[in-house]
Design an enzyme around this catalytic site. Structure first.
Site, PDB file in Angstrom:
ATOM      1  N   SER A  39       0.624  -1.077   0.029  1.00 48.26           N
ATOM      2  CA  SER A  39       0.184   0.018   0.045  1.00 48.26           C
ATOM      3  C   SER A  39       0.895   1.270  -0.079  1.00 48.26           C
ATOM      4  O   SER A  39       1.613   1.392  -0.870  1.00 48.26           O
ATOM      5  CB  SER A  39      -1.044  -0.028   1.092  1.00 48.26           C
ATOM      6  OG  SER A  39      -1.980   0.916   1.042  1.00 48.26           O
ATOM      7  N   ASP A  61      -6.034  -4.994  -1.614  1.00 44.49           N
ATOM      8  CA  ASP A  61      -4.920  -4.496  -0.752  1.00 44.49           C
ATOM      9  C   ASP A  61      -3.940  -5.576  -0.554  1.00 44.49           C
ATOM     10  O   ASP A  61      -4.551  -6.626   0.143  1.00 44.49           O
ATOM     11  CB  ASP A  61      -5.334  -3.533   0.486  1.00 44.49           C
ATOM     12  CG  ASP A  61      -4.320  -2.942   1.018  1.00 44.49           C
ATOM     13  OD1 ASP A  61      -3.471  -3.393   1.887  1.00 44.49           O
ATOM     14  OD2 ASP A  61      -4.566  -1.547   1.299  1.00 44.49           O
TER      15      ASP A  61
END
Length: 375
Positions: A49, A201
């Site tokens: 991320s 993610d």
């Protein structure tokens, strides 16, 4: 620019960068300090991320101009994030600005988006899949340069939506889609499709992934930059607080699992059941944001004001400098993060109990020119 470390002993480390929204600016500060200090050579970076964005920005800048180029690119990237953030409907209220409160959790914009993300699919709420951060990454990062970076190995993690497995993308495979997949929160954005496979993610499977370092290179020192707290002293009571804590626990679960695997491998090496020449006896180190960010709520992760990002950067620089002052001599000699304590000193158990997880951990060996799933 002259580095503080010129003429001093240089040591190599691998670096693992957690994700955490705008709190990733803390990691920017850590990297900025390490690059300026110059005594640590970063051999490889694993990022998820915001950690992945820091990693590719550093690599892009490194190819342009070494350590100074990396510092400049990291600054430019976060400055661009702040410029884009000026148009966000989630902004601090005037009284929050006056009181120095960085959180946005009680603002109308945040409360509206929070409610929407819990009740409406992004496929319905955002059918055009608009993501301002994608524009920033596309404009600021030259992925041809990133893929050409041979001085620092990169590993970026994303979660396979179909299988739930973590996929680690190595340097040669990095692209805009890979980085956006690594940062794709499913409550807010549509899954990012790469080669026909949807990804979310990377924090769900590795925040960040540590197993690539077992065979990425010969470096045995691993510096974790951790911005999500493992423990909290208070019990969440509101719906938002409960959800935020659930997210923290979820994103730390994979990291704690890898801690347990590393501790188990170290135990086997120490007792002679594994050869040191066969597996890395990883020396763990950590720079964490627990103390620096303890006054901030999870909602502040969506605050992209430049003043806030600079504040976080400075906290990261300070934390990195303190760590260097206290622990630089230990690098290459001993670990400074007792990971057993992170596991509450729980017994590691009989080899059969952890055998399956450790075999998976040791089997995770990213190939330089291929992407592979890690179960």
């Amino acid at each position: 620019m002259t580095k503080k470390g010129d003429g001093a002993e240089r040591k190599s480390v691998n670096v693992a960068l957690q994700g955490g929204g705008s709190h990733g600016a803390f990691s920017w500060g850590v990297l900025d300090c390490l690059l300026e200090d110059g005594r640590l050579d970063i051999a490889a970076i694993s990022g998820t991320s915001a950690g992945a964005m820091n990693a590719v920005a550093l690599a892009d800048g490194w190819v342009r101009g070494g350590a100074d180029g990396a510092r400049a690119k990291l600054h430019d990237f976060w400055r661009a994030v702040a410029r884009k953030g000026r148009f966000s409907p989630v902004q601090r209220m005037p009284w929050d600005v006056a009181l120095g409160n960085w959180s946005v959790e009680n603002t109308p914009g945040y409360l509206w988006f929070e409610a929407m993300s819990r009740t409406v699919s992004p496929y319905a709420a955002n059918p055009l899949n608009i993501n301002p951060l994608r524009d920033v990454v596309e404009h600021e990062i030259d992925f041809d340069r990133v893929r050409a970076c041979d001085a620092i190995q990169l590993f970026v993690s994303a979660t396979n939506v179909h299988t739930g497995k973590l996929k680690v993308f190595s340097t040669a495979d990095l692209s805009l889609d890979v980085v956006m997949a690594s940062a794709c929160l499913p409550q807010m954005f549509q899954a990012v499709t790469i080669d026909g496979t949807p990804y979310w993610d990377g924090g769900y499977g590795g925040n960040p992934a540590l197993y690539p370092f077992f065979e990425a290179n010969r470096v045995e020192d691993l510096l974790l930059v951790q911005i999500n707290p493992v423990t909290r002293d208070t019990t969440p009571v509101t719906a938002t607080e409960i959800q935020n804590r659930i997210d923290e626990i979820t994103f730390n679960a994979a990291l704690l699992s890898e801690f347990r695997a590393i501790a188990f491998v170290k135990k086997l090496i120490a007792t002679g059941k594994l050869g040191h020449g066969d597996y890395r006896d990883i020396r763990m180190h950590r720079i964490d944001a627990d103390e620096a960010l303890k006054g901030l709520t999870a909602a502040s992760k969506v605050n992209a004001e430049w003043a806030f990002l600079e504040y976080l950067r400075d906290l990261g620089r300070s934390a990195a400098q303190d760590w260097l002052d206290e622990n630089f001599d230990a690098v290459g000699v001993r670990q400074t993060l007792p990971i057993e304590e992170e596991l509450d000193k729980a017994p590691l158990g009989h080899p059969r109990a952890l055998g399956h997880r450790v075999r998976e951990f040791l089997a995770g060996r990213p190939r330089p020119a291929a992407m592979r799933d890690q179960g």
